[in-house]
Scaffold this motif. Structure first.
Motif, PDB file in Angstrom:
ATOM      1  N   PHE A 132       3.943  31.648  29.126  1.00 31.47           N
ATOM      2  CA  PHE A 132       4.518  30.343  29.623  1.00 31.47           C
ATOM      3  C   PHE A 132       5.254  30.589  30.747  1.00 31.47           C
ATOM      4  O   PHE A 132       6.104  31.801  31.088  1.00 31.47           O
ATOM      5  CB  PHE A 132       5.548  29.902  28.229  1.00 31.47           C
ATOM      6  N   ASP A 133       5.333  29.680  31.707  1.00 34.19           N
ATOM      7  CA  ASP A 133       6.192  29.462  32.746  1.00 34.19           C
ATOM      8  C   ASP A 133       7.235  28.705  32.767  1.00 34.19           C
ATOM      9  O   ASP A 133       8.453  28.531  33.850  1.00 34.19           O
ATOM     10  CB  ASP A 133       5.385  29.262  34.185  1.00 34.19           C
ATOM     11  N   ALA A 134       7.297  28.013  31.789  1.00 30.18           N
ATOM     12  CA  ALA A 134       8.429  26.845  31.598  1.00 30.18           C
ATOM     13  C   ALA A 134       9.051  26.727  30.175  1.00 30.18           C
ATOM     14  O   ALA A 134       8.396  27.385  29.370  1.00 30.18           O
ATOM     15  CB  ALA A 134       7.848  25.596  31.889  1.00 30.18           C
ATOM     16  N   VAL A 135      10.049  26.228  30.208  1.00 28.67           N
ATOM     17  CA  VAL A 135      10.660  26.012  28.698  1.00 28.67           C
ATOM     18  C   VAL A 135      11.445  24.608  28.575  1.00 28.67           C
ATOM     19  O   VAL A 135      11.949  24.365  29.762  1.00 28.67           O
ATOM     20  CB  VAL A 135      11.629  27.356  28.465  1.00 28.67           C
ATOM     21  N   LYS A 178       2.926  20.349  27.672  1.00 28.46           N
ATOM     22  CA  LYS A 178       3.886  20.763  26.806  1.00 28.46           C
ATOM     23  C   LYS A 178       3.102  20.852  25.637  1.00 28.46           C
ATOM     24  O   LYS A 178       2.337  20.269  25.088  1.00 28.46           O
ATOM     25  CB  LYS A 178       4.904  19.617  26.368  1.00 28.46           C
ATOM     26  N   ILE A 179       2.774  22.271  24.941  1.00 27.32           N
ATOM     27  CA  ILE A 179       2.226  22.585  23.821  1.00 27.32           C
ATOM     28  C   ILE A 179       3.041  22.132  22.672  1.00 27.32           C
ATOM     29  O   ILE A 179       4.182  22.782  22.404  1.00 27.32           O
ATOM     30  CB  ILE A 179       1.677  24.083  23.823  1.00 27.32           C
ATOM     31  N   GLY A 224      14.177  33.221  34.957  1.00 31.50           N
ATOM     32  CA  GLY A 224      13.047  33.254  35.838  1.00 31.50           C
ATOM     33  C   GLY A 224      12.067  31.868  35.509  1.00 31.50           C
ATOM     34  O   GLY A 224      10.944  31.641  36.065  1.00 31.50           O
ATOM     35  N   PHE A 225      12.517  31.395  34.473  1.00 37.01           N
ATOM     36  CA  PHE A 225      11.687  30.055  33.971  1.00 37.01           C
ATOM     37  C   PHE A 225      11.969  28.682  34.653  1.00 37.01           C
ATOM     38  O   PHE A 225      13.384  28.522  35.012  1.00 37.01           O
ATOM     39  CB  PHE A 225      12.008  29.893  32.176  1.00 37.01           C
ATOM     40  N   ILE A 226      10.853  27.956  34.809  1.00 36.22           N
ATOM     41  CA  ILE A 226      11.197  26.619  34.989  1.00 36.22           C
ATOM     42  C   ILE A 226      11.858  25.821  33.813  1.00 36.22           C
ATOM     43  O   ILE A 226      11.219  25.936  32.618  1.00 36.22           O
ATOM     44  CB  ILE A 226       9.966  25.936  35.370  1.00 36.22           C
ATOM     45  N   PRO A 228       6.595  25.600  25.818  1.00 35.40           N
ATOM     46  CA  PRO A 228       6.240  25.041  24.493  1.00 35.40           C
ATOM     47  C   PRO A 228       7.121  23.862  24.075  1.00 35.40           C
ATOM     48  O   PRO A 228       8.013  23.314  25.009  1.00 35.40           O
ATOM     49  CB  PRO A 228       6.848  26.231  23.765  1.00 35.40           C
ATOM     50  N   GLY A 229       7.096  23.159  22.905  1.00 39.17           N
ATOM     51  CA  GLY A 229       7.744  22.093  22.701  1.00 39.17           C
ATOM     52  C   GLY A 229       9.261  22.692  22.331  1.00 39.17           C
ATOM     53  O   GLY A 229       9.465  23.726  22.053  1.00 39.17           O
ATOM     54  N   GLY A 230      10.329  21.647  22.689  1.00 44.61           N
ATOM     55  CA  GLY A 230      11.667  21.907  22.406  1.00 44.61           C
ATOM     56  C   GLY A 230      11.928  22.457  21.132  1.00 44.61           C
ATOM     57  O   GLY A 230      12.777  23.325  20.810  1.00 44.61           O
ATOM     58  N   THR A 231      11.018  21.826  20.007  1.00 44.21           N
ATOM     59  CA  THR A 231      11.341  22.281  18.541  1.00 44.21           C
ATOM     60  C   THR A 231      11.189  23.644  18.492  1.00 44.21           C
ATOM     61  O   THR A 231      11.865  24.381  17.567  1.00 44.21           O
ATOM     62  CB  THR A 231      10.394  21.501  17.701  1.00 44.21           C
ATOM     63  N   ALA A 232      10.281  24.375  19.372  1.00 42.50           N
ATOM     64  CA  ALA A 232      10.258  25.906  19.251  1.00 42.50           C
ATOM     65  C   ALA A 232      11.502  26.480  19.438  1.00 42.50           C
ATOM     66  O   ALA A 232      11.837  27.507  18.769  1.00 42.50           O
ATOM     67  CB  ALA A 232       8.861  26.268  20.020  1.00 42.50           C
TER      68      ALA A 232
END
Lengths: 245, 245, 245
Positions: free
Chosen positions: C92-95, C36-37, C120-122, C66-70
């Protein structure tokens, strides 16, 4: 000029190596105004590393000073001329005048500020003692008077001491929490733009951003907290998400 | 020989990468006597990285051992021969004999010290338990006897356990403050030159430097605190500014 | 797929530079499942650095969000489409879908989870508030219901919020100690394999490994604690020496 700048972010560099410093500059250079190479760290780093470190910062427009303790050591040993020579040879463009440990009355301190100004350095001064008991005995009135006198003498910003740890010193209690009413009193008498608040802990940074605004000048930021502070200023971290910066 | 050395600074390496290690050596190599690759970190690092890490330290004359826990794991699994082979193949020149978790009486511990000496390793031993309750129940008398027995068996220095965190273990209370009278009692019976005090926190380092002197042997220093410790030893930080080192 | 994975170790990357990241990958890549960035760090990093950072992780099979805050910032500013585009362009491949600060009811949150799945994101989701008072007022029943709903909507793992500091949030009290009975209650109703517990502090990691097992999914691990966590999982540190992993 540093004097007219807002949103100053002062990094505390504890002697990170050059690879690590390049990492920092690649990721965060635009967010760093000024670097303090902490206390006497500059005196124990190999000379060539110190010179390259300072040069790397200055190449991208970052102001660099040693810690106030380096000067205080020189005062104690009566070696201010050698110290000035070392500043110049190492490449520093700024100097911090403090009396965190040595006894130095305000007149002497202001004389030093004027002297370093004449020598062509950017001068910052620091108000506060490194001894928590002595520091907490400095009244707000004394802090205000010292701040004004030092600005008049040519200090471009006055730093409020908090050390690397940020606990039990300045406007912080033993746990690092902010003593809010002291800051309010202080800010009734001085302009926040003239002050750099040392604020190494996140709760302190959040406090100042909420109290004074996203442009508050903050110091003693660790190298791995520069990006985090920038996200706080821009409302990109939970603590300040609803504040725009 | 480590035995006769004063001013030992023992770094705790938690597996920093090689770029970071090169940064450390460029800036601080002369201030590091010995490295402990913490607990079983050496067992999870890729083999080639571990070998290069050890080689980089040894090239500049720094002694390298794994953490005591690595040996304790081998004792538990009855694999001391494999452990010795791994030490040699990885390039370690030192070993730490501890009984922080496993039960090992003093006779067995001293036998191990003698065995590793015979195998050609520099041996350090550690006194103390990793369990705060058990650790605080070890009397000063027992600590002194263990220290003497282990030095007699060939341990070059005896380490006083404090873990990475420095809290609630050894001569430190839960908050990391020093329990001064215990140290005074201990030092009435042993020579400080034979001891390495694990002291990861700044207040602890300052205490030992003021109590014993700038040449006190200190351990479990984080890689980014080596330069800071050197400034403390030399009176280049506020806490020790008036002490010359 | 992340969904079926056990022993997830989620790194919190606060914007470490690329040299430092290469050090991390050289020493610890196999021990990192997901990165998690943190919060909005991805938004203040120079674009080319962010892209290379993400690419370096993904090359070795590590999932990056990225972080949830983004995302919460994008929700506040009604810019979800731009956010999705930025995710894709950055690599990024995930959110992570969270409502740590913004008000978002469970239906809206689950809609977002479904939307990002379709794109298509994880998708991971996070349960908890960044405000300690609000967070501690969330009942276990509400936590369980949110967790189930979000898993049903397509979240591959549900993260229990603890922030970078690990204190006063989620299942931790102000000092960072674990509130054990809350976790026991929670685990009566959900499968631990579906959960990532943010556990930045060592005592928390030790707790989860002892309570749930060496394969417990842990998050918000600092980059310099990845190897240490791996030693805890494998019984190579004092705290877990007698547990095999």
């Amino acid at each position: 000029m540093l004097k007219s700048k807002k949103r100053v972010t002062m990094l505390l560099d504890k002697g990170i190596g050059l690879r690590s410093q390049r990492d920092l500059l690649d990721t965060a250079a635009p967010y760093i105004t000024q670097v303090k190479i902490g206390w006497g760290i500059g005196n124990v780093l190999p000379e060539e590393i110190l010179k390259e470190k300072i040069a790397l910062y200055r190449e991208v427009g970052i102001i660099v000073s040693p810690g106030g303790t380096a000067l205080e050591k020189a005062i104690l040993e009566d070696k201010i001329d050698q110290f000035s020579l070392w500043l110049r040879e190492s490449g520093f463009d700024a100097v911090e005048v403090s009396n965190g440990v040595v006894k130095l009355d305000e007149d002497e301190k202001c004389d030093l500020i004027r002297d370093f100004n004449k020598k062509g350095f950017i001068v910052l001064s620091e108000v506060g003692s490194k001894d928590p008991l002595r520091d907490h005995s400095i009244s707000i009135k004394d802090r205000v008077e010292a701040t004004r006198a030092e600005l008049d003498a040519g200090s471009q910003k006055v730093i409020v001491e908090a050390r690397e740890g940020g606990k039990g010193i300045g406007f912080f209690d033993k746990s690092g929490s902010v003593i809010s009413h002291k800051i309010s009193e202080f800010l009734e008498c001085v302009d926040w733009r003239d002050i750099i608040f040392e604020a190494p802990l996140k709760n302190q940074q959040v406090f100042f951003i909420k109290k004074i605004g996203v442009d508050v000048n903050l110091g003693n930021i660790a190298h791995d907290e520069i990006l985090s502070l920038e996200t706080l200023r821009r409302g990109l971290r939970g603590d300040t998400l609803k504040i725009s910066g």
